[in-house]
Design a protein around this motif. Structure first.
Motif, mmCIF file in Angstrom:
data_model
loop_
_atom_site.group_PDB
_atom_site.id
_atom_site.type_symbol
_atom_site.label_atom_id
_atom_site.label_comp_id
_atom_site.label_asym_id
_atom_site.label_seq_id
_atom_site.Cartn_x
_atom_site.Cartn_y
_atom_site.Cartn_z
ATOM 1 N N PRO A 1 0.806 -1.228 0.000
ATOM 2 C CA PRO A 1 0.000 0.000 0.000
ATOM 3 C C PRO A 1 0.840 1.280 0.000
ATOM 4 N N PHE A 2 2.088 1.175 0.413
ATOM 5 C CA PHE A 2 2.960 2.344 0.420
ATOM 6 C C PHE A 2 3.293 2.824 -0.985
ATOM 7 N N TYR A 3 3.470 1.906 -1.913
ATOM 8 C CA TYR A 3 3.930 2.293 -3.253
ATOM 9 C C TYR A 3 3.006 1.859 -4.383
ATOM 10 N N ASN A 4 1.864 1.257 -4.086
ATOM 11 C CA ASN A 4 0.965 0.765 -5.121
ATOM 12 C C ASN A 4 0.013 1.879 -5.576
ATOM 13 N N LYS A 5 0.547 2.843 -6.300
ATOM 14 C CA LYS A 5 -0.247 3.945 -6.825
ATOM 15 C C LYS A 5 0.425 4.505 -8.072
ATOM 16 N N ALA A 6 -0.324 5.265 -8.827
ATOM 17 C CA ALA A 6 0.204 5.811 -10.084
ATOM 18 C C ALA A 6 0.779 7.209 -9.908
ATOM 19 N N GLU A 7 0.278 7.953 -8.973
ATOM 20 C CA GLU A 7 0.740 9.323 -8.768
ATOM 21 C C GLU A 7 1.591 9.400 -7.523
ATOM 22 N N PRO A 8 2.589 10.194 -7.439
ATOM 23 C CA PRO A 8 3.046 11.167 -8.420
ATOM 24 C C PRO A 8 3.886 10.496 -9.503
ATOM 25 N N SER A 9 3.689 10.940 -10.698
ATOM 26 C CA SER A 9 4.503 10.410 -11.790
ATOM 27 C C SER A 9 5.751 11.270 -11.952
ATOM 28 N N TRP A 10 6.772 10.668 -12.498
ATOM 29 C CA TRP A 10 8.044 11.363 -12.716
ATOM 30 C C TRP A 10 8.426 11.141 -14.170
ATOM 31 N N ILE A 11 8.545 12.209 -14.910
ATOM 32 C CA ILE A 11 8.783 12.229 -16.362
ATOM 33 C C ILE A 11 7.896 11.216 -17.099
ATOM 34 N N GLY A 12 6.646 11.140 -16.666
ATOM 35 C CA GLY A 12 5.672 10.270 -17.297
ATOM 36 C C GLY A 12 5.663 8.836 -16.806
ATOM 37 N N ILE A 13 6.530 8.511 -15.862
ATOM 38 C CA ILE A 13 6.603 7.148 -15.322
ATOM 39 C C ILE A 13 5.794 7.110 -14.026
ATOM 40 N N PRO A 14 4.846 6.183 -13.898
ATOM 41 C CA PRO A 14 4.060 6.095 -12.660
ATOM 42 C C PRO A 14 4.932 5.829 -11.432
ATOM 43 N N PHE A 15 4.442 6.269 -10.293
ATOM 44 C CA PHE A 15 5.162 6.147 -9.024
ATOM 45 C C PHE A 15 5.588 4.712 -8.749
ATOM 46 N N PHE A 16 4.716 3.750 -9.036
ATOM 47 C CA PHE A 16 5.027 2.348 -8.755
ATOM 48 C C PHE A 16 6.351 1.934 -9.383
ATOM 49 N N TYR A 17 6.580 2.309 -10.629
ATOM 50 C CA TYR A 17 7.783 1.863 -11.336
ATOM 51 C C TYR A 17 9.036 2.608 -10.887
ATOM 52 N N TRP A 18 8.954 3.942 -10.794
ATOM 53 C CA TRP A 18 10.186 4.637 -10.428
ATOM 54 C C TRP A 18 10.522 4.450 -8.955
ATOM 55 N N SER A 19 9.515 4.177 -8.114
ATOM 56 C CA SER A 19 9.820 3.911 -6.708
ATOM 57 C C SER A 19 10.534 2.566 -6.549
#
Length: 68
Positions: free
Chosen positions: A29-47
């Motif tokens: 639940p800490f990182y399973n979200k799309a926002e905030p995005s970074w350079i178009g990459i959803p939070f889940f992936y860049w985190s």
């Protein structure tokens, strides 16, 4: 082994830094979200990439702190 040498091995308080990695990564639940995005990459992936880098840094800190 003479009396001036320390016995290597054992447990150290530095190992608790590993708990930070596991608690964050094992709590979706800490990182399973799309926002905030970074350079178009959803939070889940860049985190996830950030957690890999933080894990490497924490592992290096523990390694050098406990290196005998």
């Amino acid at each position: 082994m003479n009396k001036t040498q320390k016995k290597s091995g054992g447990w150290s308080w530095w190992y608790l830094l590993f708990a930070i990695q596991y608690v964050i990564v094992l709590w979706p639940p800490f990182y399973n979200k799309a926002e905030p995005s970074w350079i178009g990459i959803p939070f889940f992936y860049w985190s996830q990439l950030l957690f890999v880098l933080v894990g490497a840094v924490l592992t290096a800190i523990v390694y050098f702190a406990t290196d005998d």
